[in-house]
Design an enzyme around this catalytic site. Structure first.
Site, PDB file in Angstrom:
ATOM      1  N   ARG A  78     -32.700   1.047 -13.184  1.00  0.00           N
ATOM      2  CA  ARG A  78     -32.730  -0.319 -12.663  1.00  0.00           C
ATOM      3  C   ARG A  78     -34.051  -0.972 -13.059  1.00  0.00           C
ATOM      4  O   ARG A  78     -35.114  -0.443 -12.739  1.00  0.00           O
ATOM      5  CB  ARG A  78     -32.572  -0.298 -11.140  1.00  0.00           C
ATOM      6  CG  ARG A  78     -32.738  -1.664 -10.515  1.00  0.00           C
ATOM      7  CD  ARG A  78     -32.401  -1.702  -9.023  1.00  0.00           C
ATOM      8  NE  ARG A  78     -32.674  -3.037  -8.547  1.00  0.00           N
ATOM      9  CZ  ARG A  78     -33.631  -3.360  -7.692  1.00  0.00           C
ATOM     10  NH1 ARG A  78     -34.392  -2.417  -7.138  1.00  0.00           N
ATOM     11  NH2 ARG A  78     -33.846  -4.608  -7.360  1.00  0.00           N
ATOM     12  N   HIS A 122     -36.924 -10.442  -9.767  1.00  0.00           N
ATOM     13  CA  HIS A 122     -37.744  -9.546  -8.939  1.00  0.00           C
ATOM     14  C   HIS A 122     -39.107 -10.214  -8.758  1.00  0.00           C
ATOM     15  O   HIS A 122     -40.130  -9.728  -9.238  1.00  0.00           O
ATOM     16  CB  HIS A 122     -37.850  -8.171  -9.594  1.00  0.00           C
ATOM     17  CG  HIS A 122     -38.252  -7.061  -8.661  1.00  0.00           C
ATOM     18  ND1 HIS A 122     -37.518  -5.913  -8.470  1.00  0.00           N
ATOM     19  CD2 HIS A 122     -39.336  -6.920  -7.861  1.00  0.00           C
ATOM     20  CE1 HIS A 122     -38.132  -5.113  -7.611  1.00  0.00           C
ATOM     21  NE2 HIS A 122     -39.246  -5.699  -7.229  1.00  0.00           N
ATOM     22  N   GLU A 167     -34.581  -8.391  -2.892  1.00  0.00           N
ATOM     23  CA  GLU A 167     -35.274  -8.530  -1.605  1.00  0.00           C
ATOM     24  C   GLU A 167     -35.665  -9.961  -1.250  1.00  0.00           C
ATOM     25  O   GLU A 167     -36.866 -10.292  -1.179  1.00  0.00           O
ATOM     26  CB  GLU A 167     -36.522  -7.648  -1.583  1.00  0.00           C
ATOM     27  CG  GLU A 167     -36.237  -6.185  -1.793  1.00  0.00           C
ATOM     28  CD  GLU A 167     -37.466  -5.302  -1.538  1.00  0.00           C
ATOM     29  OE1 GLU A 167     -38.575  -5.839  -1.377  1.00  0.00           O
ATOM     30  OE2 GLU A 167     -37.297  -4.073  -1.494  1.00  0.00           O
ATOM     31  N   ASN A 292     -32.512  -1.369  -0.465  1.00  0.00           N
ATOM     32  CA  ASN A 292     -33.813  -0.724  -0.626  1.00  0.00           C
ATOM     33  C   ASN A 292     -34.254  -0.251   0.751  1.00  0.00           C
ATOM     34  O   ASN A 292     -34.311  -1.042   1.701  1.00  0.00           O
ATOM     35  CB  ASN A 292     -34.842  -1.705  -1.177  1.00  0.00           C
ATOM     36  CG  ASN A 292     -34.493  -2.202  -2.572  1.00  0.00           C
ATOM     37  OD1 ASN A 292     -33.585  -1.678  -3.216  1.00  0.00           O
ATOM     38  ND2 ASN A 292     -35.218  -3.204  -3.037  1.00  0.00           N
ATOM     39  N   TYR A 294     -37.173   2.039   2.864  1.00  0.00           N
ATOM     40  CA  TYR A 294     -38.453   2.752   2.875  1.00  0.00           C
ATOM     41  C   TYR A 294     -38.794   3.342   4.235  1.00  0.00           C
ATOM     42  O   TYR A 294     -39.322   4.446   4.317  1.00  0.00           O
ATOM     43  CB  TYR A 294     -39.589   1.813   2.441  1.00  0.00           C
ATOM     44  CG  TYR A 294     -39.517   1.498   0.964  1.00  0.00           C
ATOM     45  CD1 TYR A 294     -40.055   2.358   0.029  1.00  0.00           C
ATOM     46  CD2 TYR A 294     -38.846   0.367   0.504  1.00  0.00           C
ATOM     47  CE1 TYR A 294     -39.961   2.108  -1.328  1.00  0.00           C
ATOM     48  CE2 TYR A 294     -38.747   0.104  -0.857  1.00  0.00           C
ATOM     49  CZ  TYR A 294     -39.304   0.982  -1.767  1.00  0.00           C
ATOM     50  OH  TYR A 294     -39.200   0.741  -3.101  1.00  0.00           O
ATOM     51  N   GLU A 352     -33.588   1.239  -4.144  1.00  0.00           N
ATOM     52  CA  GLU A 352     -34.987   1.677  -4.111  1.00  0.00           C
ATOM     53  C   GLU A 352     -35.163   2.579  -2.908  1.00  0.00           C
ATOM     54  O   GLU A 352     -34.637   2.304  -1.827  1.00  0.00           O
ATOM     55  CB  GLU A 352     -35.976   0.510  -3.949  1.00  0.00           C
ATOM     56  CG  GLU A 352     -36.108  -0.387  -5.149  1.00  0.00           C
ATOM     57  CD  GLU A 352     -37.109  -1.531  -4.927  1.00  0.00           C
ATOM     58  OE1 GLU A 352     -38.035  -1.382  -4.092  1.00  0.00           O
ATOM     59  OE2 GLU A 352     -36.948  -2.561  -5.587  1.00  0.00           O
TER      60      GLU A 352
HETATM   61  C1  FCB Z   1     -40.239  -3.121  -2.614  1.00  0.00           C
HETATM   62  C2  FCB Z   1     -40.271  -3.861  -3.937  1.00  0.00           C
HETATM   63  C3  FCB Z   1     -40.805  -3.053  -5.078  1.00  0.00           C
HETATM   64  C4  FCB Z   1     -41.965  -2.182  -4.656  1.00  0.00           C
HETATM   65  C5  FCB Z   1     -41.611  -1.380  -3.430  1.00  0.00           C
HETATM   66  C6  FCB Z   1     -42.685  -0.432  -2.974  1.00  0.00           C
HETATM   67  O1  FCB Z   1     -40.302  -4.026  -1.577  1.00  0.00           O
HETATM   68  O2  FCB Z   1     -38.985  -4.301  -4.281  1.00  0.00           O
HETATM   69  O3  FCB Z   1     -41.135  -3.935  -6.115  1.00  0.00           O
HETATM   70  O4  FCB Z   1     -43.083  -2.955  -4.472  1.00  0.00           O
HETATM   71  O5  FCB Z   1     -41.292  -2.241  -2.381  1.00  0.00           O
END
Ligand code: FCB
Length: 454
Positions: A78, A122, A167, A292, A294, A352
């Site tokens: 990607r 992006h 995002e 995405n 985290y 992500e």
């Molecule tokens: C996300 C972004 C990516 C990167 C990660 C850590 O929010 O999409 O570009 O910065 O975080």
């Protein structure tokens, strides 16, 4: 664990990057500046005033980077296209040399059996469009669709997975509400409008794709499950506000045709009335959704926190990454199941997922990164759990292929599976990359046999 409960043979195993974070040479071959180029060159905006001028020099080294993907066994990648390489002014004449770079990249990927997933936006809006108001200008939806159409015509014969926006929450929250990301505005009146035009732009690109494209198009959102710190009414309401702002602000209009009611309370007088016709338009059917993931947030009510009146309760007993993000794999299972139950059974990709940790200096050509390796293993197990509970998950993209320019944090945070020595541009596999290669080779089997080093 039986073989059929592992990942299927057609599962996409990828890694993700974005243009400004890795390419370098942002003005090469006739490209125009983006808002990120200008933001990074404004003193005080980025850690140590670092910029994406060189980054990972991927613009020149893309063939070597594709070879590294191949070596890891990735079957997908990607990446994003820099709008201002293709259209230096954001609209008007096409810069063939900019477009050619992406054609060459796609060809290199296909030659190596790596399927491209192309993100159109992006975060690097052409600076020329920002001077016209950027995402606050209602015409931005048309600018974006016109740009998207150029890419569809050039690459839909080779690219089968298209993403409109990456995002939108971050674009709005960082770029228009808190001003910590480009274009650096801090204006509650701007934020809901930028969000709305981003959604219109997304829909306009999807509509253009239906007329031109033959494959699949979707949206990528970052999601973060919100859990109340206590069961008090205040904390429960704060959790609803945080969830509305972060998770439902973009998905409810796209899939349900309405904005979450909490947003009007959060933004008060700054919340406009949007035309019903816009909301109908935004609800274009999608082929997939990219998520995405985290971390999570444990939420409490905090009347002093502008504008959401929400504060994060740090979970001190848990592991945190270099960005102080709590490591919480269960949140990935929870959010995938929430999406499937709220928005329906469309195909999902984890577009992500990854972690910034301090990596020790490399020794003997290897970088040992046990925390990232563990993060990867635990989140893949969490993804598998969601699949086993019926979630239609089709692929996983680690963030990131390479250490890179982490926006306002500059080069201080390393997310890569592959270590980059910025002085020499040397790439070195981290232990997490080797582990990921094993996961891919075994269709996930190694997740259940590998207890060592965890
Ligand atoms: C996300 C972004 C990516 C990167 C990660 C850590 O929010 O999409 O570009 O910065 O975080």
């Amino acid at each position: 664990m039986s073989a059929h409960s592992l990942f299927p043979a057609d599962f996409l195993w990828g890694a993700a990057t974005s243009a400004y974070q890795i390419e370098g040479s942002p003005l090469a071959d006739g490209a125009g500046p983006s808002i990120w180029h200008e933001f990074a060159h404004t003193p005080g905006r980025v850690h140590h005033n670092e910029t994406g001028d060189v980054a990972c020099d991927h613009y020149h080294r893309y063939r070597d980077d594709v070879a590294l993907m191949r070596e890891l066994g990735l079957n997908a990648y990607r990446f994003s296209v820099s709008w201002s390489r293709v259209l230096p002014q954001g609209r008007g004449p096409v810069n063939r040399r900019g477009l050619n770079f992406y054609e060459r990249l796609v060809d290199a990927l296909l030659e190596q059996g790596v399927q491209p997933m192309l993100t159109l936006y992006h975060w690097d809006l052409p600076a020329a469009l920002d001077r016209l108001g950027g995402w606050l200008n209602p015409d931005s939806a048309h600018w974006f669709a016109d740009y998207a159409r150029i890419l569809f015509r050039a690459l839909d014969d080779r690219v089968k997975l298209w993403v409109t926006l990456n995002e939108p929450w971050v674009v709005v929250d960082g770029g228009y509400l808190h001003g910590v990301l480009a274009p650096g505005q801090r204006n509650p009146y701007a934020a809901p409008i930028a969000a709305h035009h981003l959604l219109r732009a997304h829909a306009a690109a999807v509509q253009a794709y239906r007329a031109e494209g033959r494959h699949q198009i979707g949206l990528v959102v970052n999601l973060e499950p919100k859990y109340p710190a206590t069961e008090t009414v205040e904390d429960l309401n704060a959790t609803m506000r945080a969830d509305a702002d972060f998770n439902r602000h973009y998905l409810d209009p796209v899939f349900l045709g309405s904005y979450p009611p909490e947003l009007a309370d959060i933004f008060g007088a700054a919340w406009p009335t949007f035309p019903d016709a816009d909301l109908d338009f935004i609800r274009q059917p999608l082929d997939f959704l990219g998520i995405n993931y985290y971390s999570r947030q444990v939420v409490r009510h905090d009347p002093g926190a502008w504008p959401l009146a929400v504060a994060k309760v740090r979970q001190d007993r848990q592991t945190h990454t270099g960005l102080d993000w709590e490591v919480y794999p269960q949140g990935l299972t929870d959010i995938l199941q929430w999406v499937a139950s709220r928005y329906g059974a469309l195909p999902l990709y984890i577009t992500e997922n990854g972690a910034a940790f301090y990596d020790p200096p490399q020794a003997e050509g290897e970088v040992d990164d046990p925390l990232r390796r563990r993060y990867l293993r635990d989140h893949l197990c969490a993804a598998l759990a969601a699949r086993q509970n019926g979630v239609n998950l089709r692929g996983y993209f680690a963030w990131s292929l390479l250490d890179n320019f982490e926006w306002a944090y500059g080069y201080s945070q390393r997310f890569g599976l592959i270590h980059v020595d910025y002085a020499t541009q040397q790439r070195t596999f981290k232990a997490s990359a080797r582990f990921y290669a094993e996961v891919i080779r075994s269709h996930g089997g190694v997740l259940f046999t590998d207890g060592a080093g965890m």
